[in-house]
Write an enzyme that holds these catalytic residues in place. Structure first.
Site, PDB file in Angstrom:
ATOM      1  N   GLU A  40       5.703  -2.914   4.338  1.00 38.67           N
ATOM      2  CA  GLU A  40       5.140  -3.852   3.378  1.00 38.67           C
ATOM      3  C   GLU A  40       5.705  -3.589   1.990  1.00 38.67           C
ATOM      4  O   GLU A  40       5.863  -2.429   1.592  1.00 38.67           O
ATOM      5  CB  GLU A  40       3.626  -3.657   3.293  1.00 38.67           C
ATOM      6  CG  GLU A  40       2.903  -4.011   4.545  1.00 38.67           C
ATOM      7  CD  GLU A  40       1.410  -3.788   4.385  1.00 38.67           C
ATOM      8  OE1 GLU A  40       0.701  -4.017   5.357  1.00 38.67           O
ATOM      9  OE2 GLU A  40       0.974  -3.371   3.305  1.00 38.67           O
ATOM     10  N   CYS A  76       6.005  -2.892  -5.651  1.00 35.77           N
ATOM     11  CA  CYS A  76       5.390  -1.706  -5.060  1.00 35.77           C
ATOM     12  C   CYS A  76       6.105  -1.478  -3.725  1.00 35.77           C
ATOM     13  O   CYS A  76       6.026  -2.318  -2.823  1.00 35.77           O
ATOM     14  CB  CYS A  76       3.905  -1.978  -4.856  1.00 35.77           C
ATOM     15  SG  CYS A  76       3.059  -0.676  -3.987  1.00 35.77           S
ATOM     16  N   CYS A  91       1.880   6.958   7.660  1.00 35.82           N
ATOM     17  CA  CYS A  91       1.737   8.112   6.762  1.00 35.82           C
ATOM     18  C   CYS A  91       1.024   9.236   7.499  1.00 35.82           C
ATOM     19  O   CYS A  91       0.110   8.987   8.285  1.00 35.82           O
ATOM     20  CB  CYS A  91       0.925   7.708   5.533  1.00 35.82           C
ATOM     21  SG  CYS A  91       0.785   9.036   4.309  1.00 35.82           S
ATOM     22  N   CYS A 135      -5.555  10.003   4.964  1.00 40.47           N
ATOM     23  CA  CYS A 135      -6.700   9.612   4.139  1.00 40.47           C
ATOM     24  C   CYS A 135      -7.465   8.539   4.920  1.00 40.47           C
ATOM     25  O   CYS A 135      -6.909   7.481   5.220  1.00 40.47           O
ATOM     26  CB  CYS A 135      -6.246   9.071   2.786  1.00 40.47           C
ATOM     27  SG  CYS A 135      -5.060  10.155   1.961  1.00 40.47           S
ATOM     28  N   CYS A 191      -7.676   4.626   4.214  1.00 41.03           N
ATOM     29  CA  CYS A 191      -6.429   3.915   3.969  1.00 41.03           C
ATOM     30  C   CYS A 191      -5.876   3.363   5.284  1.00 41.03           C
ATOM     31  O   CYS A 191      -5.760   4.078   6.283  1.00 41.03           O
ATOM     32  CB  CYS A 191      -5.437   4.890   3.342  1.00 41.03           C
ATOM     33  SG  CYS A 191      -3.743   4.327   3.381  1.00 41.03           S
ATOM     34  N   CYS A 200      -2.296  -1.117   0.798  1.00 39.64           N
ATOM     35  CA  CYS A 200      -1.152  -0.763   1.619  1.00 39.64           C
ATOM     36  C   CYS A 200      -1.532  -0.638   3.082  1.00 39.64           C
ATOM     37  O   CYS A 200      -2.568  -0.126   3.442  1.00 39.64           O
ATOM     38  CB  CYS A 200      -0.471   0.504   1.097  1.00 39.64           C
ATOM     39  SG  CYS A 200      -1.264   2.034   1.540  1.00 39.64           S
TER      40      CYS A 200
HETATM   41  S1  SF4 Z   1      -3.638   6.833   0.657  1.00 40.92           S
HETATM   42 FE1  SF4 Z   1      -2.680   6.186   2.597  1.00 40.92          FE
HETATM   43  S2  SF4 Z   1      -0.474   6.015   2.184  1.00 40.92           S
HETATM   44 FE2  SF4 Z   1      -1.411   7.192   0.493  1.00 40.92          FE
HETATM   45  S3  SF4 Z   1      -1.186   9.341   1.133  1.00 40.92           S
HETATM   46 FE3  SF4 Z   1      -3.212   8.699   1.846  1.00 40.92          FE
HETATM   47  S4  SF4 Z   1      -2.852   7.985   3.966  1.00 40.92           S
HETATM   48 FE4  SF4 Z   1      -0.853   8.087   2.957  1.00 40.92          FE
END
Ligand code: SF4
Length: 351
Positions: free
Chosen positions: A89, A102, A109, A113, A116, A337
């Site tokens: 994206e 962005c 990832c 987190c 997210c 994201c």
């Molecule tokens: S917020 Fe999402 S993209 Fe950013 S580091 Fe944490 S898991 Fe990864």
């Protein structure tokens, strides 16, 4: 397959010469790719027959799979296939005085987190430098189509899309070199911001190698207990260690970092969290950006209420901390994201 944006000028030159072409053709092709960002088929000064051979042997590697618009066309979120296999994206945001892209640095990832959408995917692939740059090239072309209320010219780059850029440091730094090189994309270092969830060694090296590039730290919690839960990498580099690294970065670069904070209902939006954030923000001379959470299907939590945000802001402002509540650009196009990716995943095949 890869993207032509992974090649240096010398590498491109040898590939063009290997196709039996004079070396000046490489200069023509380079200029068109980097200065104008046009695909082979629109390179009017390159013979048609050669354009076909170039496309077959050195693919440009930018394919637009979907684009969604919001904010009356001032926000455009694209799902791009870069380098032939990686689907990411990229979001373009036009404001009155600037146009920001962005970019994503990874497919998925590993940081985990929970709130997210990208974290919920796990890490699928690192992007190459060329695959990161390709997103900027797409954005530069798309910027020309933004509403007349914006400059219609790409001015800023933020590494805040899918992935943790400092855990793909080699490619992220190589992309920074290309983005800032006047012989490539030529965007000034001071117009670029690196976002990190707190990869301490990467922050140190970013300050050494790119002292003019800005730093945004996604903090989200001001106690280790809560941060361990929201941002698991905190167990590796806890708050005190992260704070020291950002303070050292600030000392070296003389730049003001920003602290990003997703406002999550009854999770990290208490006055106590705000009070504990105050000394951190003051020590780092940081600007705090509060971002009401974009809810994701994989995490049953809502954004903070207006009144909770108001109380949080009041604590920070009363203590003299600079704070902004960010507009939630493009919420209706799944702008946080990883969200558009999730929505369209059944229709795309990622690498
Ligand atoms: S917020 Fe999402 S993209 Fe950013 S580091 Fe944490 S898991 Fe990864």
């Amino acid at each position: 397959m890869s993207t032509v944006y992974d090649l240096s000028f010398d590498e491109l030159s040898s590939r063009v010469v290997a196709l039996g072409e004079p070396s000046f053709r490489a200069r023509q092709v380079w200029r068109q790719l980097w200065e104008r960002g046009v695909p082979y088929e629109r390179m009017a000064d390159v013979p048609r027959e050669l354009r076909g051979r170039l496309a077959a042997s050195i693919p440009v590697g930018i394919e637009v799979l979907a684009v969604r618009e919001a904010d009356r066309g001032a926000t455009r979120k694209a799902l791009l296939r870069v380098g032939g296999e990686h689907v990411v994206e990229t979001v373009l945001m036009g404001y009155r005085g600037r146009v920001t892209v962005c970019v994503s640095s990874q497919v998925g990832c590993a940081m985990g987190c929970g709130f997210c959408a990208t974290g919920q995917m796990g890490l699928r692939n690192n992007l190459t430098a060329g695959e990161i740059v390709a997103q900027v090239v797409w954005a530069r072309g798309a910027a020309a189509e933004l509403p007349a209320t914006t400059p219609r010219r790409l001015t800023n780059v933020v590494f805040m899309g899918m992935g943790e850029p400092l855990s793909n440091e080699r490619h992220t730094f190589a992309a920074l070199e290309r983005i800032t090189d006047p012989g490539a994309l030529g965007i000034g270092d001071r117009h670029i911001t690196m976002s990190t969830v707190g990869v301490v060694p990467g922050i140190e090296r970013l300050g050494e190698r790119f002292p003019q590039v800005g730093l945004a730290v996604s903090l989200h919690a001001s106690t280790d207990e809560l941060r361990d839960e929201l941002v698991p990498v905190n167990r590796l580099w806890p708050l005190a260690v992260l704070e020291d690294a950002v303070a050292a970065w600030r000392e070296r670069t003389h730049r003001r970092p920003s602290i990003e904070w997703a406002m999550i209902d009854r999770t990290n939006d208490s006055e106590e969290q705000a009070e504990r954030l105050v000394p951190i923000a003051l020590r780092l001379h940081a600007h705090v950006n509060l971002i009401p959470l974009n809810p994701t299907p994989g995490w049953p939590t809502a954004p903070s209420s207006k009144s909770a945000i108001g109380r949080f802001v009041a604590v920070l402002e009363d203590a003299g901390v600079a704070v902004t509540v960010r507009d939630t650009r493009g919420r209706e196009i799944e702008a946080a994201c990883g969200q558009l990716y999730h929505e369209l995943e059944p229709t795309v095949s990622a690498g």
